[in-house]
Every structure is written in C-alpha cells, then in structure tokens.
Motif scaffolding. Sequence first.
Motif, PDB file in Angstrom:
ATOM      1  N   ARG A   1      46.707  77.461  29.784  1.00  0.00           N
ATOM      2  CA  ARG A   1      46.206  77.132  31.123  1.00  0.00           C
ATOM      3  C   ARG A   1      46.907  77.981  32.178  1.00  0.00           C
ATOM      4  O   ARG A   1      46.302  78.362  33.173  1.00  0.00           O
ATOM      5  N   ARG A   2      48.185  78.271  31.952  1.00  0.00           N
ATOM      6  CA  ARG A   2      48.931  79.121  32.898  1.00  0.00           C
ATOM      7  C   ARG A   2      48.572  80.593  32.730  1.00  0.00           C
ATOM      8  O   ARG A   2      48.719  81.370  33.669  1.00  0.00           O
ATOM      9  N   HIS A   3      48.120  80.969  31.536  1.00  0.00           N
ATOM     10  CA  HIS A   3      47.803  82.370  31.218  1.00  0.00           C
ATOM     11  C   HIS A   3      46.442  82.445  30.516  1.00  0.00           C
ATOM     12  O   HIS A   3      46.355  82.842  29.360  1.00  0.00           O
ATOM     13  N   PRO A   4      45.366  82.062  31.198  1.00  0.00           N
ATOM     14  CA  PRO A   4      44.050  81.974  30.532  1.00  0.00           C
ATOM     15  C   PRO A   4      43.544  83.314  29.998  1.00  0.00           C
ATOM     16  O   PRO A   4      42.705  83.325  29.095  1.00  0.00           O
ATOM     17  N   HIS A   5      44.044  84.417  30.511  1.00  0.00           N
ATOM     18  CA  HIS A   5      43.606  85.730  30.022  1.00  0.00           C
ATOM     19  C   HIS A   5      44.030  85.971  28.570  1.00  0.00           C
ATOM     20  O   HIS A   5      43.468  86.838  27.905  1.00  0.00           O
ATOM     21  N   LEU A   6      44.972  85.201  28.056  1.00  0.00           N
ATOM     22  CA  LEU A   6      45.423  85.367  26.677  1.00  0.00           C
ATOM     23  C   LEU A   6      44.588  84.567  25.679  1.00  0.00           C
ATOM     24  O   LEU A   6      44.631  84.836  24.483  1.00  0.00           O
ATOM     25  N   ALA A   7      43.845  83.572  26.150  1.00  0.00           N
ATOM     26  CA  ALA A   7      43.002  82.766  25.265  1.00  0.00           C
ATOM     27  C   ALA A   7      41.812  83.604  24.799  1.00  0.00           C
ATOM     28  O   ALA A   7      41.278  84.409  25.557  1.00  0.00           O
ATOM     29  N   ALA A   8      41.430  83.429  23.542  1.00  0.00           N
ATOM     30  CA  ALA A   8      40.393  84.292  22.978  1.00  0.00           C
ATOM     31  C   ALA A   8      39.144  83.548  22.509  1.00  0.00           C
ATOM     32  O   ALA A   8      38.115  84.162  22.314  1.00  0.00           O
ATOM     33  N   GLY A   9      39.234  82.261  22.317  1.00  0.00           N
ATOM     34  CA  GLY A   9      38.107  81.512  21.760  1.00  0.00           C
ATOM     35  C   GLY A   9      37.092  81.110  22.803  1.00  0.00           C
ATOM     36  O   GLY A   9      37.302  81.279  24.011  1.00  0.00           O
ATOM     37  N   PRO A  10      35.979  80.561  22.352  1.00  0.00           N
ATOM     38  CA  PRO A  10      34.903  80.191  23.276  1.00  0.00           C
ATOM     39  C   PRO A  10      35.223  78.995  24.166  1.00  0.00           C
ATOM     40  O   PRO A  10      34.697  78.890  25.261  1.00  0.00           O
ATOM     41  N   HIS A  11      36.089  78.089  23.718  1.00  0.00           N
ATOM     42  CA  HIS A  11      36.446  76.924  24.527  1.00  0.00           C
ATOM     43  C   HIS A  11      37.743  77.230  25.253  1.00  0.00           C
ATOM     44  O   HIS A  11      38.774  77.478  24.644  1.00  0.00           O
ATOM     45  N   ARG A  12      37.675  77.235  26.569  1.00  0.00           N
ATOM     46  CA  ARG A  12      38.806  77.626  27.400  1.00  0.00           C
ATOM     47  C   ARG A  12      39.843  76.501  27.463  1.00  0.00           C
ATOM     48  O   ARG A  12      39.494  75.319  27.363  1.00  0.00           O
ATOM     49  N   PRO A  13      41.116  76.834  27.661  1.00  0.00           N
ATOM     50  CA  PRO A  13      42.160  75.813  27.665  1.00  0.00           C
ATOM     51  C   PRO A  13      42.019  74.795  28.790  1.00  0.00           C
ATOM     52  O   PRO A  13      42.417  73.640  28.624  1.00  0.00           O
ATOM     53  N   ASP A  14      41.443  75.187  29.914  1.00  0.00           N
ATOM     54  CA  ASP A  14      41.308  74.237  31.021  1.00  0.00           C
ATOM     55  C   ASP A  14      40.231  73.194  30.771  1.00  0.00           C
ATOM     56  O   ASP A  14      40.122  72.228  31.510  1.00  0.00           O
ATOM     57  N   THR A  15      39.429  73.351  29.731  1.00  0.00           N
ATOM     58  CA  THR A  15      38.404  72.356  29.423  1.00  0.00           C
ATOM     59  C   THR A  15      38.864  71.360  28.365  1.00  0.00           C
ATOM     60  O   THR A  15      38.181  70.379  28.113  1.00  0.00           O
ATOM     61  N   ILE A  16      40.014  71.612  27.758  1.00  0.00           N
ATOM     62  CA  ILE A  16      40.540  70.717  26.726  1.00  0.00           C
ATOM     63  C   ILE A  16      41.353  69.649  27.441  1.00  0.00           C
ATOM     64  O   ILE A  16      42.402  69.934  28.013  1.00  0.00           O
ATOM     65  N   THR A  17      40.881  68.403  27.433  1.00  0.00           N
ATOM     66  CA  THR A  17      41.555  67.367  28.211  1.00  0.00           C
ATOM     67  C   THR A  17      42.177  66.255  27.374  1.00  0.00           C
ATOM     68  O   THR A  17      43.163  65.676  27.787  1.00  0.00           O
ATOM     69  N   LEU A  18      41.614  65.928  26.230  1.00  0.00           N
ATOM     70  CA  LEU A  18      42.176  64.838  25.437  1.00  0.00           C
ATOM     71  C   LEU A  18      42.668  65.351  24.088  1.00  0.00           C
ATOM     72  O   LEU A  18      42.168  66.340  23.551  1.00  0.00           O
ATOM     73  N   ALA A  19      43.620  64.656  23.535  1.00  0.00           N
ATOM     74  CA  ALA A  19      44.319  65.079  22.321  1.00  0.00           C
ATOM     75  C   ALA A  19      43.434  65.465  21.139  1.00  0.00           C
ATOM     76  O   ALA A  19      43.752  66.430  20.452  1.00  0.00           O
ATOM     77  N   PRO A  20      42.331  64.776  20.828  1.00  0.00           N
ATOM     78  CA  PRO A  20      41.568  65.171  19.645  1.00  0.00           C
ATOM     79  C   PRO A  20      41.079  66.620  19.683  1.00  0.00           C
ATOM     80  O   PRO A  20      40.899  67.240  18.648  1.00  0.00           O
ATOM     81  N   SER A  21      40.899  67.150  20.858  1.00  0.00           N
ATOM     82  CA  SER A  21      40.412  68.518  20.990  1.00  0.00           C
ATOM     83  C   SER A  21      41.509  69.560  20.823  1.00  0.00           C
ATOM     84  O   SER A  21      41.225  70.708  20.520  1.00  0.00           O
ATOM     85  N   ARG A  22      42.748  69.185  21.011  1.00  0.00           N
ATOM     86  CA  ARG A  22      43.819  70.174  21.060  1.00  0.00           C
ATOM     87  C   ARG A  22      44.109  70.825  19.714  1.00  0.00           C
ATOM     88  O   ARG A  22      44.358  72.022  19.661  1.00  0.00           O
ATOM     89  N   ARG A  23      44.081  70.073  18.639  1.00  0.00           N
ATOM     90  CA  ARG A  23      44.305  70.690  17.322  1.00  0.00           C
ATOM     91  C   ARG A  23      43.123  71.579  16.963  1.00  0.00           C
ATOM     92  O   ARG A  23      43.301  72.616  16.331  1.00  0.00           O
ATOM     93  N   LEU A  24      41.931  71.205  17.385  1.00  0.00           N
ATOM     94  CA  LEU A  24      40.774  72.071  17.170  1.00  0.00           C
ATOM     95  C   LEU A  24      40.921  73.350  17.986  1.00  0.00           C
ATOM     96  O   LEU A  24      40.542  74.431  17.527  1.00  0.00           O
ATOM     97  N   TYR A  25      41.471  73.228  19.172  1.00  0.00           N
ATOM     98  CA  TYR A  25      41.727  74.402  20.007  1.00  0.00           C
ATOM     99  C   TYR A  25      42.705  75.349  19.297  1.00  0.00           C
ATOM    100  O   TYR A  25      42.504  76.561  19.299  1.00  0.00           O
ATOM    101  N   VAL A  26      43.734  74.809  18.677  1.00  0.00           N
ATOM    102  CA  VAL A  26      44.694  75.633  17.929  1.00  0.00           C
ATOM    103  C   VAL A  26      43.973  76.397  16.836  1.00  0.00           C
ATOM    104  O   VAL A  26      44.171  77.604  16.669  1.00  0.00           O
ATOM    105  N   ARG A  27      43.106  75.732  16.095  1.00  0.00           N
ATOM    106  CA  ARG A  27      42.366  76.393  15.004  1.00  0.00           C
ATOM    107  C   ARG A  27      41.468  77.491  15.554  1.00  0.00           C
ATOM    108  O   ARG A  27      41.387  78.589  14.994  1.00  0.00           O
ATOM    109  N   GLN A  28      40.782  77.197  16.654  1.00  0.00           N
ATOM    110  CA  GLN A  28      39.923  78.198  17.299  1.00  0.00           C
ATOM    111  C   GLN A  28      40.744  79.414  17.690  1.00  0.00           C
ATOM    112  O   GLN A  28      40.372  80.554  17.409  1.00  0.00           O
ATOM    113  N   GLU A  29      41.867  79.186  18.329  1.00  0.00           N
ATOM    114  CA  GLU A  29      42.690  80.286  18.825  1.00  0.00           C
ATOM    115  C   GLU A  29      43.382  81.043  17.693  1.00  0.00           C
ATOM    116  O   GLU A  29      43.522  82.258  17.764  1.00  0.00           O
TER     117      GLU A  29
END
Length: 138
Positions: free
Chosen positions: A98-126
């Motif tokens: 969220r502090r460095h969004p230019h480093l994120a590479a997947g289709p779901h941006r870090p600022d859209t991940i709000t609840l815990a169930p999505s965060r481990r999926l975000y790790v897999r995506q990234e």
Amino acid sequence: MDVTPNSGKDIDAPPPHEAYTNAPDLRREMHQVLALGAERDGRQARPLTRPPSDATAAERAWLLRRAALMDRMALDDPGPGPVAAAAETAEQLVLHDRRHPHLAAGPHRPDTITLAPSRRLYVRQEYAAWTAEGRPGI
C-alpha cells in the motif's frame, strides 16, 4: 477502481500448487529468508557477488518471500500458530505494498484488500507474479 471482495472467494489468485510451483523446498527457503532478514537487519553482510539492490524492492522481496513461506507452512500445518503467522506476514506485505503500490504486480491491488481472508490469496497472487518477472529485488 479495482474492487476486491472482502471474502476473498472471488480473488482469482492461483492455487497454492501453481503459485509456489517454482519455490524452493521449505527448508531451503527458510534458510534463504533468514539470511535475507539478517542482511536486511545488518546482522550479516551482503555477499559481494550480488550487486546492490534497490532497498525498497529488496525489502518487498523479503516480505513477499517470508509471507509465502508462512503461507506454505500453514498449508502444510493448518493449526492456529501457523495460520496466525501466515496472516500476520501477509498483512505486513499488504501494508508495504500500500505504501509502494508500484511494486505490486498482480491484478488485485493492495489497497483493495481489506479483510484477512483475501491477504493470503494476495500473497499467492504476488508470489506467482514475482517469479514470473524473474524474482526482482533479490
């Protein structure tokens, strides 16, 4: 703006066996993540064979690899301890991205991940995107 559902069920992150297909085995990855952490904290010198890297990208690579390692460990042992560690390290990656969004590479941006169930999926995506890009930052 890209909106990711809070439940995480609609995030099209690759399944773990695909996201981590090119990951080192758990023991080797654990040693590498610990070594990167020691370099990061100044407890170990960076090997002279590796060129200096961008500090923010290197920090992200360490956070991503650590979060992926904890996710993989929680998949192997879904007890409360490993699952909590996976959730905590995933949260740290999301906050960094969220502090460095230019480093994120997947289709779901870090600022859209709000609840815990999505965060481990975000790790897999990234992690999958990071390996597809040639593992920048290390």
